[in-house]
Design an enzyme around this catalytic site. Sequence first.
Site, PDB file in Angstrom:
ATOM      1  N   GLY A 269      66.269  27.365  66.636  1.00  0.00           N
ATOM      2  CA  GLY A 269      66.200  26.191  66.348  1.00  0.00           C
ATOM      3  C   GLY A 269      67.147  26.010  65.122  1.00  0.00           C
TER       4      GLY A 269
ATOM      5  N   GLU B  50      65.246  33.756  67.284  1.00  0.00           N
ATOM      6  CA  GLU B  50      65.741  33.597  68.632  1.00  0.00           C
ATOM      7  C   GLU B  50      66.899  32.409  68.469  1.00  0.00           C
ATOM      8  OE1 GLU B  50      61.827  34.284  71.239  1.00  0.00           O
ATOM      9  OE2 GLU B  50      61.969  32.290  70.246  1.00  0.00           O
ATOM     10  N   PRO B  51      67.923  32.706  67.850  1.00  0.00           N
ATOM     11  CA  PRO B  51      68.916  31.568  67.926  1.00  0.00           C
ATOM     12  C   PRO B  51      69.534  31.396  69.190  1.00  0.00           C
ATOM     13  CG  PRO B  51      69.678  33.637  66.805  1.00  0.00           C
ATOM     14  CD  PRO B  51      68.259  33.815  67.238  1.00  0.00           C
ATOM     15  N   GLY B  52      69.829  30.152  69.735  1.00  0.00           N
ATOM     16  CA  GLY B  52      70.557  30.119  70.803  1.00  0.00           C
ATOM     17  C   GLY B  52      71.659  29.229  70.726  1.00  0.00           C
ATOM     18  N   ARG B  53      71.593  27.719  70.286  1.00  0.00           N
ATOM     19  CA  ARG B  53      72.418  26.873  69.963  1.00  0.00           C
ATOM     20  C   ARG B  53      73.629  27.536  68.670  1.00  0.00           C
ATOM     21  NH1 ARG B  53      71.776  21.384  70.521  1.00  0.00           N
ATOM     22  NH2 ARG B  53      69.523  22.161  70.390  1.00  0.00           N
TER      23      ARG B  53
ATOM     24  N   TYR C 253      70.085  12.876  75.200  1.00  0.00           N
ATOM     25  CA  TYR C 253      69.665  12.979  73.876  1.00  0.00           C
ATOM     26  C   TYR C 253      70.493  11.794  72.846  1.00  0.00           C
ATOM     27  CZ  TYR C 253      68.345  17.305  75.670  1.00  0.00           C
ATOM     28  OH  TYR C 253      67.857  18.591  76.234  1.00  0.00           O
TER      29      TYR C 253
ATOM     30  N   CYS D 277      79.420   7.649  88.520  1.00  0.00           N
ATOM     31  CA  CYS D 277      78.887   6.253  88.804  1.00  0.00           C
ATOM     32  C   CYS D 277      77.734   6.156  87.954  1.00  0.00           C
ATOM     33  CB  CYS D 277      78.677   6.168  90.286  1.00  0.00           C
ATOM     34  SG  CYS D 277      80.140   6.618  91.244  1.00  0.00           S
TER      35      CYS D 277
ATOM     36  N   TYR E 285      74.234  24.381  75.785  1.00  0.00           N
ATOM     37  CA  TYR E 285      73.379  23.483  76.689  1.00  0.00           C
ATOM     38  C   TYR E 285      74.462  22.420  77.241  1.00  0.00           C
ATOM     39  CZ  TYR E 285      69.578  25.365  73.928  1.00  0.00           C
ATOM     40  OH  TYR E 285      68.976  26.007  73.158  1.00  0.00           O
TER      41      TYR E 285
END
Length: 445
Positions: free
Chosen positions: A248, A290-293, A334, A361, A390
């Site tokens: 996070g 647990e870093p992702g971004r 978002y 479209c 993401y």
Amino acid sequence: MYLHGTSTINGQGHLEIGGCDTTDLAQRYGTPLYIMDETLVRQRCREYVDAFRASGLKYQVAYASKAFCVMAMCRIVEEEGMSLDVVSDGELYTALQAGFPAERIHFHGNNKTPYEIEMALEAKIGCFVVDNFVELQLLNAIAGEKRQKANVLLRITPGVEAHTHEYISTGQEDSKFGFDLGNGSAYQAVREAATLPNLTLLGIHSHIGSQIFEVDGFKLAVEKVADFAVQVRGELDVTFTVVNLGGGFGIRYVDGDTPLAVSEYVKAITDSVKERFGAANYPLPEIWTEPGRSIVGDAGTTLYTVGTYKDIPGVRKYVAVDGGMTDNPRPALYDSKYEAMLANRAGEPGEEVVSIAGKCCESGDMLIWDVRLPVVTSGDLLAVACTGAYNYAMASNYNRIRRPAVVFVKNGRSDVVVTRESYENLVGNDLIPERMRAKVGTPSL
Ligand SMILES: *Cc1c(COP(=O)(O)O)cnc(C)c1O
């Protein structure tokens, strides 16, 4: 657009990343194109590993692969000595195919299917992060059938909700994830897990949110987790050897985003672990994160070609690119904000404020509202920054648009790590029932 990592403007006024001129990349691989700054990805990995090493605690840094899960990325994570989180059979398969060591894989998710559990047990992954009572029993039963013992962490909902600029402590968490700390289900889960014969309870897990810019939420989570650990040790005689504090950690997408350095997040966490567990004379647990971004987010840039534009006098100018919500659904989902620049005219000053539209479209298919750019014309290359997390992971084939290629760039080299989808890929899973086949021809393309 803010230049970071290896991004620079070269002598020809072009955006260069990883020593590669982005106009050359566009020519060679086509657009839209996801470009990953490999040096920056590795730098972020090392920032985590170095910060944990400096803490003196035992640790594992697990990359949350959902942010960007492709085989070449799994290779980098392995080479950097990190662990890997997966949330589905598909992510697990990707990691295993990439030769990622199973013992460093952690399996997450609130609804792991019996099939996924079997697959993970057969691969002998390192740990399951168990989310709920149904899974606890299911995992114990399947492990028993296979005569295996599964390592588990219990995901608890600590009642800390972290927001980008603030955190709130809630008594009861209304969440689909985890065992609630406040209402006693976390306690109950520890008691149950400790008695199940085919599970080895390593400890607990907490993940408080995403794109967090402050340390207060993490510190509060450590406090809650430590108090719980002490309680459980006293009352149930269960000692946690692992505490996982989730991911996070925020990144800078646009001006005004104010993330901390990786080392500051890690130091705040490890300091409070030492303080809270130390004060209770609790053997210092291994800390997992647990870093992702924050591993891949700012290393990604998406390159588009500008096609049409439409100037509505007194209202706005829409500039359309050859991708959109299919390669980056985050603005539509978002309301996420991004910055951009013209990659082929990177040195030129901004002269007009335009809005960047995708080609789907949907009126909602907008990538950026109001960005200042030089006067844009058809054929210009638009670079949107910080699309590493993401984006590819959430890309779709809406409107049957083919997913772009992904290239890693480093020291003047570019390597395709995902090829652009082909028309064959698009129809590859389609079947036409026999009774409809009479008139099918072969299109000549
Ligand atoms: C999504 C997620 C992460 C990664 O979050 P980022 O915001 O990308 O760092 C880590 N752990 C869990 C359990 C998650 O669901």
